[in-house]
Design a protein around this motif. Structure first.
Motif, PDB file in Angstrom:
ATOM      1  N   THR B  16      -1.810 -34.545 -60.343  1.00  0.00           N
ATOM      2  CA  THR B  16      -3.146 -34.917 -59.490  1.00  0.00           C
ATOM      3  C   THR B  16      -2.353 -35.656 -58.573  1.00  0.00           C
ATOM      4  O   THR B  16      -1.821 -36.506 -58.370  1.00  0.00           O
ATOM      5  CB  THR B  16      -4.419 -35.747 -60.039  1.00  0.00           C
ATOM      6  N   PHE B  17      -2.682 -35.369 -57.636  1.00  0.00           N
ATOM      7  CA  PHE B  17      -2.514 -35.840 -56.179  1.00  0.00           C
ATOM      8  C   PHE B  17      -4.009 -36.848 -56.058  1.00  0.00           C
ATOM      9  O   PHE B  17      -4.820 -36.165 -55.551  1.00  0.00           O
ATOM     10  CB  PHE B  17      -2.460 -34.663 -55.113  1.00  0.00           C
ATOM     11  N   GLY B  18      -3.985 -37.694 -55.654  1.00  0.00           N
ATOM     12  CA  GLY B  18      -4.864 -39.043 -55.307  1.00  0.00           C
ATOM     13  C   GLY B  18      -6.163 -38.387 -55.965  1.00  0.00           C
ATOM     14  O   GLY B  18      -5.475 -38.775 -57.520  1.00  0.00           O
ATOM     15  N   THR B  21      -7.230 -33.344 -58.688  1.00  0.00           N
ATOM     16  CA  THR B  21      -6.764 -32.516 -60.152  1.00  0.00           C
ATOM     17  C   THR B  21      -5.773 -31.079 -60.063  1.00  0.00           C
ATOM     18  O   THR B  21      -7.010 -30.326 -59.338  1.00  0.00           O
ATOM     19  CB  THR B  21      -7.280 -32.942 -61.032  1.00  0.00           C
ATOM     20  N   VAL B  22      -4.687 -30.851 -59.492  1.00  0.00           N
ATOM     21  CA  VAL B  22      -4.148 -29.544 -58.619  1.00  0.00           C
ATOM     22  C   VAL B  22      -3.666 -28.311 -60.245  1.00  0.00           C
ATOM     23  O   VAL B  22      -3.742 -27.183 -59.713  1.00  0.00           O
ATOM     24  CB  VAL B  22      -3.226 -29.910 -57.901  1.00  0.00           C
ATOM     25  N   LEU B  23      -2.962 -29.478 -61.178  1.00  0.00           N
ATOM     26  CA  LEU B  23      -2.921 -28.446 -62.421  1.00  0.00           C
ATOM     27  C   LEU B  23      -3.069 -29.607 -63.653  1.00  0.00           C
ATOM     28  O   LEU B  23      -3.595 -30.695 -63.619  1.00  0.00           O
ATOM     29  CB  LEU B  23      -1.349 -29.051 -62.377  1.00  0.00           C
ATOM     30  N   GLY B  40      -3.248 -16.150 -58.355  1.00  0.00           N
ATOM     31  CA  GLY B  40      -4.427 -16.709 -58.475  1.00  0.00           C
ATOM     32  C   GLY B  40      -4.764 -16.957 -56.894  1.00  0.00           C
ATOM     33  O   GLY B  40      -3.726 -16.201 -55.926  1.00  0.00           O
ATOM     34  N   PHE B  41      -5.791 -17.246 -56.318  1.00  0.00           N
ATOM     35  CA  PHE B  41      -5.966 -17.099 -55.082  1.00  0.00           C
ATOM     36  C   PHE B  41      -5.466 -18.498 -54.473  1.00  0.00           C
ATOM     37  O   PHE B  41      -4.707 -19.628 -55.375  1.00  0.00           O
ATOM     38  CB  PHE B  41      -8.081 -17.791 -55.308  1.00  0.00           C
ATOM     39  N   SER B  42      -5.791 -18.422 -53.301  1.00  0.00           N
ATOM     40  CA  SER B  42      -4.500 -19.088 -52.907  1.00  0.00           C
ATOM     41  C   SER B  42      -5.658 -20.837 -52.907  1.00  0.00           C
ATOM     42  O   SER B  42      -6.967 -20.773 -53.135  1.00  0.00           O
ATOM     43  CB  SER B  42      -5.197 -18.738 -51.067  1.00  0.00           C
ATOM     44  N   GLY B  43      -4.839 -22.014 -52.995  1.00  0.00           N
ATOM     45  CA  GLY B  43      -4.865 -22.401 -53.392  1.00  0.00           C
ATOM     46  C   GLY B  43      -5.439 -23.217 -54.882  1.00  0.00           C
ATOM     47  O   GLY B  43      -5.293 -24.737 -55.520  1.00  0.00           O
ATOM     48  N   ALA B  44      -4.949 -22.315 -55.679  1.00  0.00           N
ATOM     49  CA  ALA B  44      -5.537 -22.160 -57.112  1.00  0.00           C
ATOM     50  C   ALA B  44      -3.941 -23.599 -57.993  1.00  0.00           C
ATOM     51  O   ALA B  44      -4.300 -23.644 -58.937  1.00  0.00           O
ATOM     52  CB  ALA B  44      -5.058 -21.072 -57.661  1.00  0.00           C
ATOM     53  N   GLY B  45      -2.987 -23.375 -56.967  1.00  0.00           N
ATOM     54  CA  GLY B  45      -1.957 -24.291 -57.509  1.00  0.00           C
ATOM     55  C   GLY B  45      -0.591 -23.399 -57.881  1.00  0.00           C
ATOM     56  O   GLY B  45       0.232 -24.656 -58.139  1.00  0.00           O
ATOM     57  N   LYS B  46      -0.873 -22.035 -57.577  1.00  0.00           N
ATOM     58  CA  LYS B  46       0.703 -21.968 -57.451  1.00  0.00           C
ATOM     59  C   LYS B  46       2.400 -22.219 -56.747  1.00  0.00           C
ATOM     60  O   LYS B  46       3.341 -22.763 -58.497  1.00  0.00           O
ATOM     61  CB  LYS B  46       0.774 -20.508 -57.263  1.00  0.00           C
ATOM     62  N   SER B  47       1.463 -22.894 -56.094  1.00  0.00           N
ATOM     63  CA  SER B  47       3.093 -23.458 -55.385  1.00  0.00           C
ATOM     64  C   SER B  47       3.970 -24.894 -55.829  1.00  0.00           C
ATOM     65  O   SER B  47       4.544 -25.078 -56.752  1.00  0.00           O
ATOM     66  CB  SER B  47       2.583 -23.931 -53.416  1.00  0.00           C
TER      67      SER B  47
HETATM   68  N1  LIG Z   1       1.474 -32.611 -51.275  1.00  0.00           N
HETATM   69  C1  LIG Z   1       0.431 -32.709 -51.888  1.00  0.00           C
HETATM   70  N2  LIG Z   1      -0.366 -33.423 -51.891  1.00  0.00           N
HETATM   71  C2  LIG Z   1      -2.271 -33.331 -52.016  1.00  0.00           C
HETATM   72  N3  LIG Z   1      -2.241 -32.104 -51.641  1.00  0.00           N
HETATM   73  C3  LIG Z   1      -1.446 -30.943 -52.127  1.00  0.00           C
HETATM   74  C4  LIG Z   1       0.205 -31.618 -52.031  1.00  0.00           C
HETATM   75  N4  LIG Z   1       0.231 -30.100 -52.320  1.00  0.00           N
HETATM   76  C5  LIG Z   1      -0.352 -29.315 -53.071  1.00  0.00           C
HETATM   77  N5  LIG Z   1      -2.023 -29.794 -52.566  1.00  0.00           N
HETATM   78  C6  LIG Z   1      -3.614 -29.177 -53.082  1.00  0.00           C
HETATM   79  O1  LIG Z   1      -2.891 -28.560 -54.366  1.00  0.00           O
HETATM   80  C7  LIG Z   1      -3.860 -27.459 -54.079  1.00  0.00           C
HETATM   81  C8  LIG Z   1      -3.160 -26.437 -54.692  1.00  0.00           C
HETATM   82  O2  LIG Z   1      -1.945 -25.797 -53.614  1.00  0.00           O
HETATM   83  P1  LIG Z   1      -0.744 -24.966 -53.739  1.00  0.00           P
HETATM   84  O3  LIG Z   1      -0.525 -25.747 -54.888  1.00  0.00           O
HETATM   85  O4  LIG Z   1      -0.385 -24.801 -52.704  1.00  0.00           O
HETATM   86  O5  LIG Z   1      -1.856 -23.917 -54.179  1.00  0.00           O
HETATM   87  P2  LIG Z   1      -1.285 -21.971 -53.530  1.00  0.00           P
HETATM   88  O6  LIG Z   1       0.052 -22.108 -53.354  1.00  0.00           O
HETATM   89  O7  LIG Z   1      -1.775 -21.817 -54.981  1.00  0.00           O
HETATM   90  O8  LIG Z   1      -2.175 -21.457 -52.410  1.00  0.00           O
HETATM   91  C9  LIG Z   1      -4.561 -27.276 -53.063  1.00  0.00           C
HETATM   92  O9  LIG Z   1      -5.695 -27.738 -52.860  1.00  0.00           O
HETATM   93  C10 LIG Z   1      -3.454 -28.407 -52.216  1.00  0.00           C
HETATM   94  O10 LIG Z   1      -4.644 -29.086 -50.876  1.00  0.00           O
END
Ligand SMILES: Nc1ncnc2c1ncn2[C@@H]1O[C@H](COP(=O)(O)OP(=O)(O)O)[C@@H](O)[C@H]1O
Ligand SMILES: [Mg+2]
Lengths: 273, 249
Positions: B16-18, B21-23, B40-47
């Motif tokens: 979680t970032f704040g 919940t990303v994963l 996954g779609f953009s913003g799914a949490g892949k990176s």
């Molecule tokens: N360091 C961070 N702080 C806050 N939110 C983040 C951070 N990194 C990613 N996020 C959020 O997590 C979500 C997934 O991001 P990301 O993993 O980059 O997705 P993807 O690579 O699938 O496009 C996004 O909503 C992004 O805004």
């Protein structure tokens, strides 16, 4: 509708907004200051860690030198010439024009050389540091370093900060020397001050402490400018304005820090030297 | 899906970032010596997922185990050492723009190997030739190379220290069909050539068409959860509504 109440209300509202915006920007600044302190602590942690990449330090010394040396020579010689000319016409009124060389040398050593060198390096090298690191950040070169297991602060910030801390006092010394050459040339040729008197007053009134004051200031400026330049480089986020914004902030805050620190350093150094 | 002795294993990973919940309680194994794609779609949490695998960020809760090693047990220094198990090809290659092609490839060798300078030079040339770069490009700067060539150099650099896991971030996104085919061929070839040393390939992408052709397994990540994870042939026939929508793109 422009009723009296309406106007008062909108003034009140505007005032509150203004106060809030000041509050927000103070908040931001404090946060930024905290981050920059953390960044500096990080630098001191990594600067003593192996491996020491001396070739990067040498590269950066040459880079800072190359970026600034021509402007330093130009600014230094003309600053010395102007300073000598201005003091001459002031001093002549009370018949102490023989002191022109000494006063110019002291002014250059304590203030003008370190401060102007600091401003020039902030504009030339500090901004370039932010631009280089910022570009590496948005193109994921910083991530590439980290993925290889290389700490990006150690690899990118440490050599730049160390080089800046070494280079600025050296450049300031060059500024001081060339400024005095300018003052000597103007003084002895166009202002017709006797050469022997010029030098005897110089050695009578100028002290080693004056030179030390300038060197210490320049060292602090070099350190702070490079910390700020690298810091704003790492702050750059992806996006169109990213790198340009980082570069601007590095120049502005680099210059402001030089000017503000100059005052506080002066207050301290005149007492202890 | 469960695998015997997986290369990467995420166990109950939540990030979680704040408030965000990303994963979301991920349980996810990636098999050794295969090509696994996470779509996954953009913003799914892949990176974010990728950064957990690399140990660049820590999970809020749960475990990340790579090659049998729980990353939480490593200190900062060991974690950096451990990262040499990975090679990564970035979306835009992320070559060091102040270095020539061959210096880019030599860089990790200079930093980490005990090879002599002439051995490093020889190895770098070999690596560049292996990814199909001609010697006239060895001394060019990245800015003088085409996008496809840069990817080749980035791949050579990633392979320099013989990683056990190759990560590809959006390898074909935004490329023209010919370069896409070239990059796909490179990924497959790299996986084949390095099979005997053991090379696990992980691709994250939202380019469905290009990645399905070369993957052994495909996972679909949506809002921090793996909603589908199947061998590629079955994945293509998935009945999951999101996956079906994604496959139509
Ligand atoms: N360091 C961070 N702080 C806050 N939110 C983040 C951070 N990194 C990613 N996020 C959020 O997590 C979500 C997934 O991001 P990301 O993993 O980059 O997705 P993807 O690579 O699938 O496009 C996004 O909503 C992004 O805004
Ligand atoms: Mg991403």
């Amino acid at each position: 509708m422009l009723t009296k109440d309406g106007i008062i209300k909108s003034i009140k509202h505007g005032f509150i907004e203004w106060v809030e915006s000041i509050g927000a920007s103070i908040n931001e600044s404090v946060k930024g200051l905290g981050n920059i302190v953390l960044f500096t602590v990080n630098f001191f942690y990594w600067v003593f860690k192996r491996p020491f990449r001396l070739h990067l330090l040498v590269d950066q010394l040459f880079f800072i030198g190359n970026k600034s040396i021509l402007i330093i020579l130009l600014a230094g010689s003309f600053t010395g010439m102007v300073f000598a000319t201005q003091t001459y016409f002031g001093f002549k009124l009370i018949n102490v024009d023989s002191l022109v060389g000494a006063i110019t040398a002291i002014g250059l050593a304590k203030e003008l050389a370190p401060v102007l060198t600091g401003l020039i390096v902030a504009g030339r090298a500090g901004s370039a540091m932010a631009a280089q690191i910022g570009t590496m950040k948005v193109t994921e070169q910083v991530d590439a370093l980290e993925v290889m297991g290389i700490n990006s602060i150690q690899y990118l910030a440490v050599p730049r900060i160390v080089a800046g801390t070494i280079a600025v006092p050296m450049l300031s010394a060059i500024f001081l020397y060339i400024g005095n050459v300018g003052s000597y040339l103007v003084g002895t040729t166009s202002l017709m001050i006797d050469e022997a008197i010029f030098f005897s007053k110089l050695s009578e009134f100028m002290h080693v402490a004056d030179i030390w004051q300038g060197i210490i200031k320049a060292t602090v400026f070099g350190f702070v400018i490079s910390v700020i330049g690298t810091y704003f480089g790492f702050q750059v986020e992806k996006g169109a304005e990213g790198v340009g914004r980082g570069t601007n902030l590095a120049v502005i805050w680099g210059m402001i820090s030089v000017l503000i620190l100059d005052y506080f350093l002066t207050v301290v150094l005149v007492r202890i030297l | 899906m469960k695998f015997e002795n997986p290369a990467i294993s995420l166990q109950n990973v939540t990030k979680t970032f704040g408030e965000h919940t990303v994963l979301n309680n991920l349980n996810f194994d990636i098999p050794k010596n295969k090509i696994t794609t996470i779509l996954g779609f953009s913003g799914a949490g892949k990176s974010t997922l990728l950064k957990h695998i690399l140990g660049v960020i820590k999970p809020t809760s749960g475990k990340v185990i790579v090659l049998g090693q729980d990353l939480a047990e490593l200190d900062e220094y060991q974690k950096r050492e451990f990262r040499r198990n990975f090679g990564m090809l970035f979306q835009y290659a992320a070559l060091f723009d102040s270095m020539t092609t061959i210096e880019n490839v030599a860089f990790p060798l200079k930093e980490f190997s005990k090879l002599t300078l002439s051995e490093i030079s020889e190895k770098s040339q070999h690596l560049l030739t292996a990814v199909g770069l001609k010697s006239e490009s060895f001394n060019k700067l990245p800015s003088e190379l085409s996008g496809g060539m840069r990817k080749r150099v980035g791949l050579a650099r990633a392979l320099a220290l013989s990683p056990h896991i190759m990560l590809y971030d959006e390898p074909t996104t935004g490329l023209d069909p010919i370069t896409t085919k070239m990059v796909n061929d490179l990924i497959v070839e790299t996986a084949e050539v390095n099979k005997e040393n053991g090379l696990t390939t992980v691709i994250i992408s939202h380019d469905v068409r290009a990645t399905l052709e070369i993957s052994d397994y495909v996972a679909f990540l949506d809002r921090g959860r793996i909603v589908e994870y199947l061998p590629v042939d079955q994945f293509k026939k998935s009945e999951h509504p999101l996956v079906k929508e994604f496959l139509r793109l």
